[in-house]
Write a protein that holds these residues in place. Sequence first.
Motif, mmCIF file in Angstrom:
data_model
loop_
_atom_site.group_PDB
_atom_site.id
_atom_site.type_symbol
_atom_site.label_atom_id
_atom_site.label_comp_id
_atom_site.label_asym_id
_atom_site.label_seq_id
_atom_site.Cartn_x
_atom_site.Cartn_y
_atom_site.Cartn_z
ATOM 1 N N CYS A 101 0.862 -1.173 0.000
ATOM 2 C CA CYS A 101 0.000 0.000 0.000
ATOM 3 C C CYS A 101 0.904 1.231 0.000
ATOM 4 N N PHE A 102 0.856 1.999 -1.083
ATOM 5 C CA PHE A 102 1.738 3.169 -1.211
ATOM 6 C C PHE A 102 1.039 4.414 -0.697
ATOM 7 N N LYS A 103 1.754 5.185 0.073
ATOM 8 C CA LYS A 103 1.220 6.482 0.537
ATOM 9 C C LYS A 103 2.299 7.541 0.321
ATOM 10 N N ASP A 104 1.883 8.659 -0.235
ATOM 11 C CA ASP A 104 2.822 9.765 -0.448
ATOM 12 C C ASP A 104 2.591 10.850 0.597
ATOM 13 N N VAL A 105 3.664 11.523 0.940
ATOM 14 C CA VAL A 105 3.508 12.729 1.755
ATOM 15 C C VAL A 105 4.439 13.812 1.198
ATOM 16 N N SER A 106 3.880 14.990 0.962
ATOM 17 C CA SER A 106 4.664 16.123 0.445
ATOM 18 C C SER A 106 4.615 17.241 1.464
ATOM 19 N N PHE A 107 5.720 17.905 1.613
ATOM 20 C CA PHE A 107 5.715 18.999 2.601
ATOM 21 C C PHE A 107 6.757 20.050 2.244
ATOM 22 N N TRP A 108 6.493 21.247 2.773
ATOM 23 C CA TRP A 108 7.480 22.331 2.717
ATOM 24 C C TRP A 108 8.366 22.217 3.931
ATOM 25 N N ASN A 109 9.676 22.250 3.723
ATOM 26 C CA ASN A 109 10.595 22.262 4.859
ATOM 27 C C ASN A 109 10.506 23.606 5.558
ATOM 28 N N PRO A 110 10.821 23.638 6.866
ATOM 29 C CA PRO A 110 10.736 24.923 7.561
ATOM 30 C C PRO A 110 11.652 25.953 6.905
ATOM 31 N N GLN A 111 11.175 27.189 6.886
ATOM 32 C CA GLN A 111 11.975 28.261 6.326
ATOM 33 C C GLN A 111 13.250 28.412 7.167
ATOM 34 N N ASP A 112 14.320 28.832 6.552
ATOM 35 C CA ASP A 112 15.576 29.128 7.274
ATOM 36 C C ASP A 112 16.161 27.928 8.004
ATOM 37 N N SER A 113 15.849 26.714 7.561
ATOM 38 C CA SER A 113 16.600 25.605 8.146
ATOM 39 C C SER A 113 16.793 24.550 7.063
ATOM 40 N N ALA A 114 17.805 23.720 7.274
ATOM 41 C CA ALA A 114 18.131 22.727 6.249
ATOM 42 C C ALA A 114 16.929 21.805 6.045
ATOM 43 N N PRO A 115 16.732 21.320 4.807
ATOM 44 C CA PRO A 115 15.636 20.384 4.590
ATOM 45 C C PRO A 115 15.821 19.130 5.450
ATOM 46 N N LEU A 116 14.717 18.531 5.775
ATOM 47 C CA LEU A 116 14.740 17.302 6.560
ATOM 48 C C LEU A 116 15.645 16.268 5.892
ATOM 49 N N HIS A 117 16.526 15.639 6.691
ATOM 50 C CA HIS A 117 17.428 14.625 6.153
ATOM 51 C C HIS A 117 16.649 13.325 5.887
ATOM 52 N N ASP A 118 17.000 12.641 4.790
ATOM 53 C CA ASP A 118 16.368 11.346 4.479
ATOM 54 C C ASP A 118 16.345 10.418 5.695
#
Length: 412
Positions: free
Chosen positions: A323-340
């Motif tokens: 069962c595949f589920k996608d999640v898309s999000f904006w990373n918080p401003q002024d901080s590095a994107p969430l690490h894998d």
Amino acid sequence: KYGHTLEILGDQYPTDEITNVTPAILSKIPLRVHTQVGHPLSTLRSIIESHYPDFSHLSSFSPLVTPFKNFDELSFPKDHPGRSVTDSYYINKNLMLRTHTSAHEVEVFSKGEDRWLLTADVYRRDEIDGSHYPVFHQMEGARLYSADASGMKEVEEDNERLSRHLETSNIVIEDIPHISPTNPVQQTHDPRHSELVAKNLKLSLNGLLLRLFGGSNSEEPLRVRWIEAYFPFTSPSFEVEVFFRGKWLEILGCGVVIQSTLDTSNVQGKIGWAFGLGLERIAMILYSIPDIRLFWSTDTRFLSQFKAGEITTFKPYSKFPSCFKDVSFWNPQDSAPLHDNDFCDLVRDVAGDLVEDVKMIDSFVHPKTNRSSSCYRINYRSMERSLSNEEVNGLQKNVVSRLTDVFRVEIR
Ligand code: PHE
């Protein structure tokens, strides 16, 4: 996030701002599947141990080590990426989960052991897929010889015996000389000693691989290749890969032990080799185990297929739907994107082994706002049963709410 202390194997440890172990990871520590009689990893361990009958066989060292022991004592540079909190699990600044069995080299050499094998669970933050798991098992092997004429005579005799043994086989070994300016003989070593020891290492491991893989009835020979490698605590260093299902798989790293490790261990006048191999990779090939999560299964359909001391082909029980589920999000401003790896640990903590793999399927930076966006696809699939829509939706909802609560991302 987790209160002020963590209980591990009955003791309390303070947390701090770099604590990143999760309950999902801590729950693996007491399991010690590599010592569970009949478990494929335990059988593989005993087979390897029986190939080194005159070595000490060690398998009960605690996974909690200082970063000093895991890295500094083994001459890792201060800026080595393995030290980062995105790659390794920390209880706190002064305590981590070992990332490799080499963390015990100095300890064991210090006891005066000069031929030993050590098996243990090791921990590395990683992606989620069929062949990666943040807890896996390694076996470290080491052998020291006297760095003098008598020691070298012993190596030469060993080498002759080992070469004779390797003659007929269903194995094709690709090996080329690997000494180079980037993989040198150590300055403190007599080049002839180093060469004999490296030869001994290769012969010994080729013999082991032959023992492990050579017995297969398939017409195709097993292909093994030796390639140049780099480790801070060996020189020269090598890696061994095995060709399996169309791909070269890294099986082990090894090399001539750097002298400073032996100096730190108060070992004088010796030279030797060490190797570290990953048990899951080898076991997956030998037993045809298709998914690394299975090593943690308590399902009798898995465990009952194995008998201590025997390597048999695993027969997968039915495969349940994905069962595949996608999640898309904006990373918080002024901080590095969430690490894998942060994303994957979060997912494992929520859904454990119900997740088969996680892929980042999209990422971009908005040209105007400069905000970065990520999209991950989670493949939920149990190895034991069909998951209901409700259950998967519940898990996904938990993933999403943790994402917003803990990492302050904005769901798109
Ligand atoms: N510890 C290394 C790893 O985990 C393997 C290794 C062990 C290399 C001993 C050299 C000598 O990748």
